[in-house]
Design a protein around this motif. Structure first.
Motif, PDB file in Angstrom:
ATOM      1  N   ILE A 128       0.872  -1.163   0.000  1.00 30.07           N
ATOM      2  CA  ILE A 128       0.000   0.000   0.000  1.00 30.07           C
ATOM      3  C   ILE A 128       0.915   1.220   0.000  1.00 30.07           C
ATOM      4  CG2 ILE A 128      -1.933   1.183   1.079  1.00 30.07           C
ATOM      5  CD1 ILE A 128      -2.605  -1.665   0.339  1.00 30.07           C
ATOM      6  N   ALA A 129       0.821   2.048  -1.023  1.00 28.55           N
ATOM      7  CA  ALA A 129       1.774   3.145  -1.155  1.00 28.55           C
ATOM      8  C   ALA A 129       1.126   4.370  -1.780  1.00 28.55           C
ATOM      9  CB  ALA A 129       2.969   2.700  -1.998  1.00 28.55           C
ATOM     10  N   CYS A 130       1.704   5.528  -1.477  1.00 25.82           N
ATOM     11  CA  CYS A 130       1.271   6.785  -2.078  1.00 25.82           C
ATOM     12  C   CYS A 130       2.424   7.780  -1.967  1.00 25.82           C
ATOM     13  CB  CYS A 130       0.008   7.327  -1.403  1.00 25.82           C
ATOM     14  SG  CYS A 130       0.258   7.854   0.306  1.00 25.82           S
TER      15      CYS A 130
ATOM     16  N   GLU B 281       8.252   6.515  10.559  1.00 27.68           N
ATOM     17  CA  GLU B 281       8.763   5.873   9.348  1.00 27.68           C
ATOM     18  C   GLU B 281       7.934   6.285   8.133  1.00 27.68           C
ATOM     19  OE1 GLU B 281       5.214   3.659  10.198  1.00 27.68           O
ATOM     20  OE2 GLU B 281       6.830   4.274  11.551  1.00 27.68           O
ATOM     21  N   ASP B 282       8.600   6.488   7.007  1.00 25.65           N
ATOM     22  CA  ASP B 282       7.857   6.742   5.767  1.00 25.65           C
ATOM     23  C   ASP B 282       7.743   5.474   4.930  1.00 25.65           C
ATOM     24  OD1 ASP B 282      10.297   6.474   4.335  1.00 25.65           O
ATOM     25  OD2 ASP B 282      10.620   8.637   4.276  1.00 25.65           O
ATOM     26  N   THR B 283       8.468   4.425   5.320  1.00 19.73           N
ATOM     27  CA  THR B 283       8.439   3.157   4.591  1.00 19.73           C
ATOM     28  C   THR B 283       8.624   2.004   5.584  1.00 19.73           C
ATOM     29  OG1 THR B 283       9.418   4.207   2.650  1.00 19.73           O
ATOM     30  CG2 THR B 283       9.539   1.805   2.752  1.00 19.73           C
TER      31      THR B 283
ATOM     32  N   ALA C 268       4.498  -0.864   3.063  1.00 17.91           N
ATOM     33  CA  ALA C 268       3.778   0.400   2.968  1.00 17.91           C
ATOM     34  C   ALA C 268       4.789   1.521   2.836  1.00 17.91           C
ATOM     35  CB  ALA C 268       2.901   0.621   4.202  1.00 17.91           C
ATOM     36  N   SER C 269       4.448   2.538   2.036  1.00 21.59           N
ATOM     37  CA  SER C 269       5.397   3.629   1.834  1.00 21.59           C
ATOM     38  C   SER C 269       4.696   4.913   1.439  1.00 21.59           C
ATOM     39  CB  SER C 269       6.415   3.260   0.757  1.00 21.59           C
ATOM     40  OG  SER C 269       7.344   4.312   0.569  1.00 21.59           O
ATOM     41  N   TRP C 270       5.242   6.029   1.924  1.00 25.53           N
ATOM     42  CA  TRP C 270       4.846   7.368   1.502  1.00 25.53           C
ATOM     43  C   TRP C 270       5.780   7.882   0.403  1.00 25.53           C
ATOM     44  CZ3 TRP C 270       4.520   9.414   7.184  1.00 25.53           C
ATOM     45  CH2 TRP C 270       3.226   9.199   7.702  1.00 25.53           C
TER      46      TRP C 270
END
Length: 334
Positions: A150-152, A221-223, A240-242
């Motif tokens: 899930i990422a954006c 955390e961004d990831t 997951a990552s921003w």
């Protein structure tokens, strides 16, 4: 008519919950509480009440239900207070920032008899319903392992020019970063597909790219990436990552005995199933504007309130997803 008030009027409230509420025939928007004046309220109905405090909103007998869209750290306390005040609750994810808080929310829902729904929208999407149908008809056999992402591009917006002022980036207010913002959705969705909770095994998490205005890493955390297993022995990974600059991505792949099921493998495909015999089933993506109830979250909530569905509707799976997501921050509790 169910009269619903909002705690918080940020982007998720104004961009999703409010439009979907205004489209419901059995519910109405009663009003809202925000701690500071709204910068723009043109989209709000002129009859909406602006409450001076959260308690003031809960004391209004005209309010039947409350939507909680405040920063994560307030989700549990505000949901519990609302249920104790006799209000049904739709709470944004994550339901809480600790397992203790989440369990207290479930206890309160059971004791008060109020509806408690957590806004996990992925499982309400048409592609997930179709995937569940193929998983349960036996044509794919047993699921063996999975991969999810899930990422954006991140939660930054025009409202907060400095990253350190964005509550998503503050550990105290958010509880975690991409884990509690994104991975919790993936954990909930995968568990729903498998009909089993995900038990954490190990994880990696880091602030790889997001920085404050002074160039320092953000507080969360961004990831993150986790390894999980289920009680029946299925194993898999969830990331997951921003830091995904192509925008929202939510591919989930289930590797089964008789084929492979792909959810959202690319922007044009909602579901693809490749069977071991070489046959392929493909479901193109359907524009969200054509989905019957938008994300489906508000419709499901109103339906649960009207029909007085089990007060723990979606709440226990949300608690299981919270435990999986917390493990990706290193904050898992027993």
């Amino acid at each position: 008519m169910i009269r619903i008030a909002f705690c918080g009027m940020g982007s998720i409230a104004r961009g999703r919950h409010l439009p979907e509420l205004l489209a419901e025939k059995d519910a109405a928007f009663q009003g809202y509480y925000v701690p500071s004046p709204l910068k723009c309220g043109d989209e709000l109905p002129p009859t909406a009440v602006s409450y001076s405090s959260f308690d003031h909103m809960l004391q209004d007998p005209a309010v039947d239900a409350v939507v909680i869209t405040s920063p994560n750290t307030f989700h549990a306390s505000q949901s519990i207070a609302a249920m104790k005040a006799g209000k049904d609750v739709l709470c944004e994810k994550p339901m809480a920032i600790s397992m203790e808080e989440g369990r207290e929310m479930l206890r309160t829902a059971k004791e008060t008899g109020q509806v408690l729904m957590i806004a996990h929208n992925l499982v309400l999407e048409p592609a997930f319903s179709l995937a569940k149908k193929y998983l349960t008809d036996g044509s794919l056999g047993r699921v063996l392992f999975f991969q999810g992402l899930i990422a954006c591009e991140g939660p930054e917006g025009q409202d907060q020019p400095f990253p350190e002022k964005l509550w998503f980036f503050q550990k105290e207010k958010a509880g975690g970063g991409a884990s509690l913002d994104l991975a919790v959705h993936g954990a909930h969705a995968i568990s729903w597909l498998l009909e089993e909770p995900l038990t954490p095994v190990s994880h990696l998490a880091a602030a790889l790219d997001k920085k404050t205005s002074l160039g320092a890493p953000i507080e969360v955390e961004d990831t993150c990436l986790g390894l999980f297993r289920t009680p029946s022995g299925i194993i898999g990974t969830l990331g997951a990552s921003w830091c995904c600059q192509e925008g929202w991505r939510s591919p989930i792949t289930l590797y089964c005995q008789k084929g492979v099921l792909h959810l959202y493998p690319n922007p044009d495909t909602a579901l693809e199933i490749r069977y071991a015999d070489g046959s392929v089933f493909t479901q193109p993506s359907i524009p969200k504007s054509l989905w019957p109830h938008g994300s489906g979250v508000m419709h499901a909530f109103v339906e649960a309130v009207v029909q007085r569905t089990d007060p723990q509707y979606t709440a226990q799976p949300a608690l299981d997803a919270l435990e999986a997501a917390l493990s990706l921050t290193g904050s898992r509790e027993g």
